[in-house]
Design a protein around this motif. Structure first.
Motif, short mmCIF file in Angstrom:
data_model
loop_
_atom_site.label_atom_id
_atom_site.label_comp_id
_atom_site.label_asym_id
_atom_site.label_seq_id
_atom_site.Cartn_x
_atom_site.Cartn_y
_atom_site.Cartn_z
N GLY A 128 0.82 -1.21 0.00
CA GLY A 128 0.00 0.00 0.00
C GLY A 128 0.85 1.26 0.00
N GLN A 129 1.98 1.21 0.65
CA GLN A 129 2.86 2.39 0.74
C GLN A 129 3.68 2.58 -0.53
N TYR A 130 4.26 1.50 -1.04
CA TYR A 130 5.21 1.61 -2.15
C TYR A 130 4.72 1.01 -3.47
N GLY A 131 3.65 0.21 -3.42
CA GLY A 131 3.17 -0.43 -4.63
C GLY A 131 4.07 -1.58 -5.05
N ASN A 132 3.76 -2.15 -6.22
CA ASN A 132 4.58 -3.21 -6.78
C ASN A 132 4.52 -3.07 -8.30
N SER A 133 5.56 -2.52 -8.85
CA SER A 133 5.56 -2.23 -10.29
C SER A 133 5.53 -3.49 -11.14
N HIS A 134 6.06 -4.60 -10.64
CA HIS A 134 6.06 -5.85 -11.39
C HIS A 134 4.65 -6.41 -11.55
N SER A 135 3.81 -6.17 -10.55
CA SER A 135 2.43 -6.67 -10.60
C SER A 135 1.46 -5.62 -11.10
N GLY A 136 1.92 -4.40 -11.25
CA GLY A 136 1.05 -3.33 -11.71
C GLY A 136 0.23 -2.70 -10.60
N TRP A 137 0.65 -2.88 -9.34
CA TRP A 137 -0.08 -2.32 -8.20
C TRP A 137 0.49 -0.95 -7.88
N SER A 138 -0.37 0.02 -7.83
CA SER A 138 0.05 1.39 -7.50
C SER A 138 -0.02 1.60 -6.00
N PRO A 139 0.82 2.45 -5.47
CA PRO A 139 0.71 2.78 -4.05
C PRO A 139 -0.57 3.59 -3.80
N ILE A 140 -1.21 3.34 -2.65
CA ILE A 140 -2.43 4.08 -2.34
C ILE A 140 -2.24 5.08 -1.20
N CYS A 141 -1.15 4.97 -0.48
CA CYS A 141 -0.97 5.82 0.69
C CYS A 141 -0.72 7.28 0.34
N ASP A 142 -0.37 7.56 -0.90
CA ASP A 142 -0.23 8.97 -1.29
C ASP A 142 -1.60 9.63 -1.43
N HIS A 143 -2.65 8.84 -1.60
CA HIS A 143 -4.01 9.38 -1.70
C HIS A 143 -4.78 9.24 -0.38
N PHE A 144 -4.57 8.15 0.34
CA PHE A 144 -5.31 7.84 1.57
C PHE A 144 -4.38 7.96 2.78
N GLN A 145 -3.92 9.18 3.05
CA GLN A 145 -2.95 9.37 4.14
C GLN A 145 -3.54 9.04 5.51
N LYS A 146 -4.75 9.49 5.78
CA LYS A 146 -5.38 9.26 7.09
C LYS A 146 -5.56 7.77 7.33
N TYR A 147 -6.04 7.07 6.33
CA TYR A 147 -6.25 5.63 6.43
C TYR A 147 -4.93 4.91 6.69
N CYS A 148 -3.92 5.25 5.94
CA CYS A 148 -2.62 4.59 6.08
C CYS A 148 -1.98 4.88 7.44
N LYS A 149 -2.18 6.09 7.95
CA LYS A 149 -1.64 6.41 9.29
C LYS A 149 -2.33 5.58 10.37
N ARG A 150 -3.62 5.36 10.25
CA ARG A 150 -4.34 4.55 11.24
C ARG A 150 -3.91 3.08 11.16
N VAL A 151 -3.72 2.57 9.96
CA VAL A 151 -3.27 1.19 9.81
C VAL A 151 -1.85 1.05 10.36
N THR A 152 -1.00 2.03 10.10
CA THR A 152 0.36 2.00 10.63
C THR A 152 0.36 2.06 12.16
N ALA A 153 -0.51 2.89 12.73
CA ALA A 153 -0.61 2.97 14.19
C ALA A 153 -1.09 1.65 14.78
N SER A 154 -2.05 1.03 14.13
CA SER A 154 -2.53 -0.26 14.61
C SER A 154 -1.43 -1.32 14.54
N LEU A 155 -0.65 -1.30 13.47
CA LEU A 155 0.47 -2.24 13.35
C LEU A 155 1.52 -2.01 14.42
#
Length: 181
Positions: A128-155
């Motif tokens: 989610g943070q860095y994506g995976n260019s080999h699989s074609g997955w884009s990072p989402i944390c540049d758009h969903f900062q609040k969501y990613c911060k909560r998931v990181t805090a939970s981790l």
């Protein structure tokens, strides 16, 4: 003479018992609190964003790994509360070294469960943070900062609970070594 030495080794001083009981209670409270906080944080992590007139949603329930983290922390929270009450109300029963083995197994299972949830969520969080260019997955944390911060805090809080369960496992294992066969 040897039998007197064995009797003294089997009955540790009261301060050692109190120290062990205090450590058990403190670590079980910390394990309960951290798993509860991690569960609550991941369950309430969500964010909606509007991009080019379209609404995109990010929820923990969209990822099986994050659902596993939530369930692992929830189960560990419930079982750490149960073990806390067992240690408090049955403390005379648990001072028998043979019963420390059951606490050891309990703490080991909770440690492994929460660690597995952390590992799965960390892998998905990395994608989610860095994506995976080999699989074609884009990072989402540049758009969903609040969501990613909560998931990181939970981790982060979940990794603290892993540490507390590890300490409980070590304490229970050292006490269960005193079993006389």
């Amino acid at each position: 003479m040897a039998t007197n030495d064995a009797k003294f080794q089997q009955n540790p001083p009261q301060t050692t018992k109190n120290l062990f009981l205090g450590a058990q209670i403190c670590l079980r409270i910390l394990a309960f609190a951290t798993t509860l906080a991690a569960t609550w944080t991941i369950l309430t992590s969500k964010q909606n964003i509007l991009i080019i007139g379209m609404t995109f949603k990010a929820r923990y329930s969209y990822s099986p790994a994050l659902k596993f983290l939530a369930m692992a922390n929830g189960i560990a929270c419930a079982f750490s509360a149960i073990s806390f009450f067992l240690v408090i109300f049955l403390r005379r029963f648990f001072f028998n070294p043979a019963n420390y083995f059951f606490l050891f197994l309990h703490d080991l299972m909770m440690l492994l469960l929460v660690l597995a949830g952390c590992a799965a969520a960390t892998a998905i969080g990395y994608v989610g943070q860095y994506g995976n260019s080999h699989s074609g997955w884009s990072p989402i944390c540049d758009h969903f900062q609040k969501y990613c911060k909560r998931v990181t805090a939970s981790l982060a809080v979940s990794y603290f609970s892993v540490l507390f369960f590890l300490m409980l496992t070590i304490i229970s294992a050292s006490k269960s070594r005193q079993i006389q066969v």
